[in-house]
Write an enzyme that holds these catalytic residues in place. Structure first.
Site, short mmCIF file in Angstrom:
data_model
loop_
_atom_site.label_atom_id
_atom_site.label_comp_id
_atom_site.label_asym_id
_atom_site.label_seq_id
_atom_site.Cartn_x
_atom_site.Cartn_y
_atom_site.Cartn_z
CB THR A 323 9.07 1.83 -10.27
OG1 THR A 323 8.75 1.69 -8.88
CG2 THR A 323 9.95 0.68 -10.69
CG HIS A 375 12.28 -12.08 -24.67
ND1 HIS A 375 12.80 -11.39 -25.73
CD2 HIS A 375 13.18 -13.07 -24.41
CE1 HIS A 375 13.95 -11.93 -26.11
NE2 HIS A 375 14.21 -12.96 -25.31
#
Length: 412
Positions: A323, A375
């Protein structure tokens, strides 16, 4: 013959669409394959073409949510096509008998309205209304209920607007509009990404001087050779990302329950801003594309998004997202993961800043880059290593991306 037009399925996972705009009016004559409506799904805005020629009768209103397979209009295939713009001539009608003058009656006294009787229900919200008012932090006493005996209904609570303070003059108008199905789905996915992933962001900075030098040297020849396709930054970033994904494959994977799905290909989703909101079309197998191929595919998808022609298939899949908030002037941000992907790279604006080079202060065009990652599946070593690999490729593109042969890499 009356033909029932049903909502076609835009994709396997889509069960409902919303009528965004009718492009024709009730009673209009339509031609076969003429676009008669724009429908919003949770992934894209699509045009609905007429299945036959004839007079159309609308069976749904703009803003209605309709199930896939539901009837939205009828087409009378026996209906005659109007001749040009001329009005259809009608046979002269027999003169209707003159109506008698209405008799004048003495006005009747209007009934006196009974004074409202205060009850326990007046001003009391229903359970659903009470919950909504609590979320909006609006006191029930500030509303007048429209329900039975003055009870505050759910609709009253939904339409209630919190106080904006004491007016001091000037315009204070408000407008309430319903979000499109696409916008609602984007909002839902963004909230889900925050709530359902262990999202972290790591940052780095990139000197854009090496890329600028290469672009300044080859961009005119590139554009002339490839029919107007420009040599932009996105091809360099896409190639740098596909290289880094090969070095750190965990970033190119996603969670599926108790399993990890790893991909040996790089389908890069490119976030673009369209007239209907955020679109994320996919560049397929970007690792196999040349610089020309990447730039041409991004240009094709961006034009389709801008013109509202993007399809569900164009936005299906993707293993990693890029992006670029820099086109709007963003200097630094934490991009949100595009589920079910596990990583997204955020580009930002380019600003000349002083940096230390070999013990000397020099001015260079610099960009901050950010990697947001899940994560649960990507550890710190992989995430930081991935972003460093992207930085290395962008700061040494001649060797790491162009194999020391720019003319060959750019197909000149």
């Amino acid at each position: 013959m009356i033909l029932e037009m049903k909502v076609p399925s835009p994709g396997e996972s889509i069960k409902e669409v919303e009528i965004a705009t009718w492009l024709v009016k009730d009673g209009d004559y339509v031609e076969k394959d003429q676009a008669i409506a724009e429908v919003d799904s949770d992934k894209a805005t699509l045009e609905l073409p007429a299945e036959a020629s004839g007079i159309i009768t609308l069976k749904a209103e703009e803003g209605d949510a309709v199930a896939v397979g539901a009837v939205v209009c009828h087409i009378d295939t026996d209906g005659a096509k109007p001749a040009g713009d001329a009005a259809v001539a009608e046979a002269p009608k027999a003169e209707a008998p003159k109506a008698e003058a209405p008799k004048v009656e003495a006005p009747k006294a209007a009934p006196v309205a009974a004074a409202p009787v205060a009850t326990y229900a007046a001003g009391t919200p229903s359970p659903a209304a009470r919950k909504i008012l609590e979320e909006k932090n609006i006191a029930p006493a500030s509303l007048s209920g429209t329900g039975k005996d003055g009870r505050i209904t759910k609709d009253d609570a939904v339409n209630a607007v919190p106080s904006m303070g004491t007016p001091t003059g000037g315009s204070r108008g408000t407008e309430r509009t319903k979000l499109s199905m696409l916008r609602r789905k984007v909002a839902e996915r963004l909230v889900a990404a925050k709530n359902e992933t262990a999202m972290l962001t790591t940052f780095n900075e990139v000197s854009m001087t090496p890329i600028n030098l290469i672009r300044n040297e080859y961009k005119e020849a590139f554009k002339a050779k490839h029919g107007g396709v420009g040599l932009g930054y996105m091809s360099f970033f896409t190639k740098a990302v596909t290289r880094a994904l090969k070095l750190f494959p965990d970033v190119n994977s996603m969670m599926d329950g108790d399993h990890k799905i790893a991909f040996d290909f790089c389908d890069i989703s490119i976030a673009v801003s369209g007239p209907k909101g955020l679109m994320v079309p996919v560049v397929r197998n970007a690792e196999n594309l040349t610089f020309r191929g990447v730039e041409a595919d991004i240009k094709r998808l961006a034009i389709k998004a801008r013109d509202g022609q993007i399809t569900v298939d164009d936005m299906t899949g993707g293993t990693f997202t890029i992006t670029n908030g820099g086109v709007f002037g963003s200097m630094l941000s934490t991009p949100i993961i595009n589920p079910p992907q596990s990583g997204i790279l955020g580009m930002h604006n380019i600003i000349e800043r002083p940096i230390a080079v070999n013990g000397k202060v020099e001015i260079h065009p610099m960009m901050y880059v950010a990697l947001s990652y899940d994560h649960r599946i990507i550890d710190g070593r992989e995430s930081v290593g991935f972003l460093v690999a992207v930085k290395e490729a962008l700061e040494n593109p001649r060797e790491l991306l162009l194999e020391n042969n720019p003319k060959k890499a750019f197909e000149l």
